[in-house]
Enzyme design. Structure first.
Site, PDB file in Angstrom:
ATOM      1  N   GLU A 108     -15.190  10.980 -18.777  1.00  8.52           N
ATOM      2  CA  GLU A 108     -15.752  11.861 -17.764  1.00  8.52           C
ATOM      3  C   GLU A 108     -15.867  13.294 -18.266  1.00  8.52           C
ATOM      4  O   GLU A 108     -15.092  13.738 -19.106  1.00  8.52           O
ATOM      5  CB  GLU A 108     -14.861  11.866 -16.513  1.00  8.52           C
ATOM      6  CG  GLU A 108     -14.755  10.547 -15.812  1.00  8.52           C
ATOM      7  CD  GLU A 108     -13.752  10.595 -14.674  1.00  8.52           C
ATOM      8  OE1 GLU A 108     -13.504  11.687 -14.132  1.00  8.52           O
ATOM      9  OE2 GLU A 108     -13.202   9.535 -14.342  1.00  8.52           O
ATOM     10  N   CYS A 124     -15.955  21.015 -18.178  1.00  9.01           N
ATOM     11  CA  CYS A 124     -14.641  20.467 -18.488  1.00  9.01           C
ATOM     12  C   CYS A 124     -14.853  19.172 -19.265  1.00  9.01           C
ATOM     13  O   CYS A 124     -15.450  18.223 -18.739  1.00  9.01           O
ATOM     14  CB  CYS A 124     -13.871  20.213 -17.201  1.00  9.01           C
ATOM     15  SG  CYS A 124     -12.237  19.506 -17.455  1.00  9.01           S
ATOM     16  N   CYS A 158      -5.004   8.375 -21.225  1.00 11.13           N
ATOM     17  CA  CYS A 158      -3.979   9.396 -21.489  1.00 11.13           C
ATOM     18  C   CYS A 158      -2.598   8.757 -21.399  1.00 11.13           C
ATOM     19  O   CYS A 158      -2.348   7.937 -20.518  1.00 11.13           O
ATOM     20  CB  CYS A 158      -4.104  10.537 -20.478  1.00 11.13           C
ATOM     21  SG  CYS A 158      -2.980  11.919 -20.787  1.00 11.13           S
ATOM     22  N   CYS A 172       1.580  12.091 -16.328  1.00 11.00           N
ATOM     23  CA  CYS A 172       1.850  13.036 -15.247  1.00 11.00           C
ATOM     24  C   CYS A 172       1.658  12.304 -13.922  1.00 11.00           C
ATOM     25  O   CYS A 172       0.621  11.665 -13.709  1.00 11.00           O
ATOM     26  CB  CYS A 172       0.929  14.248 -15.351  1.00 11.00           C
ATOM     27  SG  CYS A 172       1.137  15.184 -16.890  1.00 11.00           S
ATOM     28  N   CYS A 190      -1.575  12.765 -11.641  1.00 11.43           N
ATOM     29  CA  CYS A 190      -2.873  12.860 -12.318  1.00 11.43           C
ATOM     30  C   CYS A 190      -3.549  11.502 -12.444  1.00 11.43           C
ATOM     31  O   CYS A 190      -2.933  10.515 -12.855  1.00 11.43           O
ATOM     32  CB  CYS A 190      -2.671  13.474 -13.705  1.00 11.43           C
ATOM     33  SG  CYS A 190      -4.198  13.703 -14.629  1.00 11.43           S
ATOM     34  N   GLY A 239      -6.941  13.180 -21.098  1.00  7.73           N
ATOM     35  CA  GLY A 239      -6.302  13.238 -22.408  1.00  7.73           C
ATOM     36  C   GLY A 239      -5.547  14.530 -22.634  1.00  7.73           C
ATOM     37  O   GLY A 239      -5.711  15.513 -21.916  1.00  7.73           O
ATOM     38  N   GLU A 240      -4.685  14.516 -23.641  1.00  6.03           N
ATOM     39  CA  GLU A 240      -3.922  15.685 -24.060  1.00  6.03           C
ATOM     40  C   GLU A 240      -4.528  16.199 -25.367  1.00  6.03           C
ATOM     41  O   GLU A 240      -4.435  15.537 -26.400  1.00  6.03           O
ATOM     42  CB  GLU A 240      -2.448  15.300 -24.260  1.00  6.03           C
ATOM     43  CG  GLU A 240      -1.604  16.271 -25.061  1.00  6.03           C
ATOM     44  CD  GLU A 240      -1.649  17.709 -24.545  1.00  6.03           C
ATOM     45  OE1 GLU A 240      -1.940  18.604 -25.364  1.00  6.03           O
ATOM     46  OE2 GLU A 240      -1.383  17.932 -23.345  1.00  6.03           O
ATOM     47  N   SER A 281      -6.293  23.287 -22.824  1.00  2.00           N
ATOM     48  CA  SER A 281      -5.165  23.123 -21.909  1.00  2.00           C
ATOM     49  C   SER A 281      -4.226  22.032 -22.422  1.00  2.00           C
ATOM     50  O   SER A 281      -4.660  20.920 -22.722  1.00  2.00           O
ATOM     51  CB  SER A 281      -5.683  22.750 -20.516  1.00  2.00           C
ATOM     52  OG  SER A 281      -4.605  22.481 -19.644  1.00  2.00           O
ATOM     53  N   HIS A 338       2.974  23.414 -13.548  1.00  2.00           N
ATOM     54  CA  HIS A 338       3.032  22.672 -12.284  1.00  2.00           C
ATOM     55  C   HIS A 338       4.423  22.547 -11.661  1.00  2.00           C
ATOM     56  O   HIS A 338       4.592  21.803 -10.687  1.00  2.00           O
ATOM     57  CB  HIS A 338       2.425  21.275 -12.446  1.00  2.00           C
ATOM     58  CG  HIS A 338       1.062  21.277 -13.051  1.00  2.00           C
ATOM     59  ND1 HIS A 338       0.058  22.104 -12.596  1.00  2.00           N
ATOM     60  CD2 HIS A 338       0.532  20.578 -14.102  1.00  2.00           C
ATOM     61  CE1 HIS A 338      -1.034  21.906 -13.324  1.00  2.00           C
ATOM     62  NE2 HIS A 338      -0.777  21.004 -14.239  1.00  2.00           N
ATOM     63  N   ASN A 377      -6.559  17.917  -5.758  1.00  2.09           N
ATOM     64  CA  ASN A 377      -7.489  16.855  -5.367  1.00  2.09           C
ATOM     65  C   ASN A 377      -6.681  15.568  -5.257  1.00  2.09           C
ATOM     66  O   ASN A 377      -6.221  15.026  -6.271  1.00  2.09           O
ATOM     67  CB  ASN A 377      -8.596  16.685  -6.418  1.00  2.09           C
ATOM     68  CG  ASN A 377      -9.785  17.586  -6.161  1.00  2.09           C
ATOM     69  OD1 ASN A 377     -10.107  17.886  -5.025  1.00  2.09           O
ATOM     70  ND2 ASN A 377     -10.428  18.024  -7.227  1.00  2.09           N
ATOM     71  N   CYS A 384      -9.558  14.663 -12.440  1.00  2.00           N
ATOM     72  CA  CYS A 384      -9.802  14.084 -13.765  1.00  2.00           C
ATOM     73  C   CYS A 384      -9.391  12.615 -13.781  1.00  2.00           C
ATOM     74  O   CYS A 384      -8.276  12.278 -13.403  1.00  2.00           O
ATOM     75  CB  CYS A 384      -8.998  14.842 -14.834  1.00  2.00           C
ATOM     76  SG  CYS A 384      -9.518  16.537 -15.073  1.00  2.00           S
TER      77      CYS A 384
END
Length: 342
Positions: free
Chosen positions: A90, A103, A110, A114, A117, A157-158, A189, A214, A288, A331
């Site tokens: 995406e 983005c 991933c 988290c 997420c 992803g990281e 990020s 966070h 979201n 995401c």
């Protein structure tokens, strides 16, 4: 077939030397790819027909295709792309008063897990190549017919778990003969991979660093972000402090506001204490909701209380404008749905 977008100008120059072509051919091709928006090698009219045929046999420009597109009332566009191997990723285009920000995704799936997420609903399958990340920008520009001015590597992803490819991507889009997107318009990020932050501080490029924090303390962050058990907040703060010292760049700390989890005024005070002395600011993010996780966004009233307390304690803070609330804005949500995750 090789992805032409994987190649930096230097690598293309080496390739042309290998096939006994003049070095300036690399700049010509680079210009066609990034300045003239070539859709095929046939478009590259200042190359000989034989050279165009050779490039066509060895490389592809058709790296991904739009599988689905969602358009929000606020102008946000979420793209679901299919890669050559059938993988789905995406990208999200957001319209700001300062330009168009994309983005982009850096991995298929991933592994950071988290808990709030949607990206982690599907495990990491592989890293994206530099060219697959570049192609997200190319395809969106082609679709909307307008230039992307800002890029955030903040999708699925990281990025620092795919460090080399992400850095190659940054160099390609920042190159004056590439997309010429200014370094200060590019943000990476990370959820806090300290080794990546340390390497990034030595790159010598003026891109931006954002930390997905966070939480105001280790107890809450351990629950929200398992990576904190490997890289706890004190160690993360030290790495960020070293980064700021080496680069003289301000760092953004991202903080998603979750109802009754991390949005109490006490946590605003803890966060202010944690950040004191750092050249940093906080970007508060309305959540979201992701059905699978059960978290709820903070109320607007509570979000304002949290923000006001940070301001009172002399912390620079902004509240991110909501984008794509009426579509699958978080995401990984759209991709997860298409892969059958309920």
């Amino acid at each position: 077939m090789k992805n032409i977008y994987d190649y930096s100008l230097e690598q293309l120059t080496e390739y042309f030397a290998l096939i006994k072509q003049k070095p300036f051919r690399a700049k010509q091709v680079f210009s066609w790819l990034y300045q003239k928006d070539a859709q095929s090698f046939e478009d590259m009219s200042d190359l000989s027909k034989d050279l165009r045929n050779q490039l066509n046999e060895e490389f592809t420009l058709d790296v991904l295709k739009i599988k689905e597109k969602q358009v929000s009332r606020d102008g946000t566009i979420k793209y679901l792309f299919e890669l050559l191997d059938g993988s789905l990723i995406e990208s999200v285009l957001m319209i700001h008063d300062y330009g168009r920000s994309l983005c982009v995704t850096s991995q298929v799936g991933c592994n950071m897990k988290c808990t709030f997420c949607a990206s982690g609903l599907l495990n990491k399958q592989r890293n994206l190549t530099a060219g697959e990340i570049v192609a997200q920008i190319i395809k969106v520009q082609e679709d909307v017919g307008q230039r992307i001015s800002h890029v955030v590597v903040m999708g699925t992803g990281e990025p620092f778990d795919n460090y080399d490819n992400v850095m190659d991507f940054v160099r390609i889009i920042n190159h004056p003969h590439g997309l010429a997107i200014g370094a200060r318009h590019i943000t990476i990020s990370t959820c806090g991979l300290i080794d990546g932050i340390n390497k990034y501080s030595e790159e010598g490029i003026q891109t931006n660093l954002a930390i997905s924090l966070h939480a105001p303390n280790d107890e809450i962050r351990n629950e929200l972000m398992p990576i904190n058990k490997v890289y706890p907040m004190d160690d993360l703060r030290e790495a960020v402090s070293n980064y700021i010292s080496k680069t003289n760049r301000r760092v953004t700390f991202e903080y998603i506001l979750l109802k009754d989890i991390n949005d109490d005024i006490i946590y605003a005070r803890q966060l202010a204490h944690y950040l004191r002395g750092l050249n940093a600011y906080v970007n508060l993010i309305p959540y979201n909701s992701v059905d699978e996780h059960g978290y709820q966004p903070s109320s607007k009233e509570q979000a304002e209380i949290f923000k006001s307390e940070l301001l009172r304690l002399h912390i620079n803070v902004t509240m991110r404008k909501e984008h794509g609330r009426d579509i699958d804005g978080a995401c990984g949500q759209l991709r997860a749905k298409r892969n059958g995750v309920k």
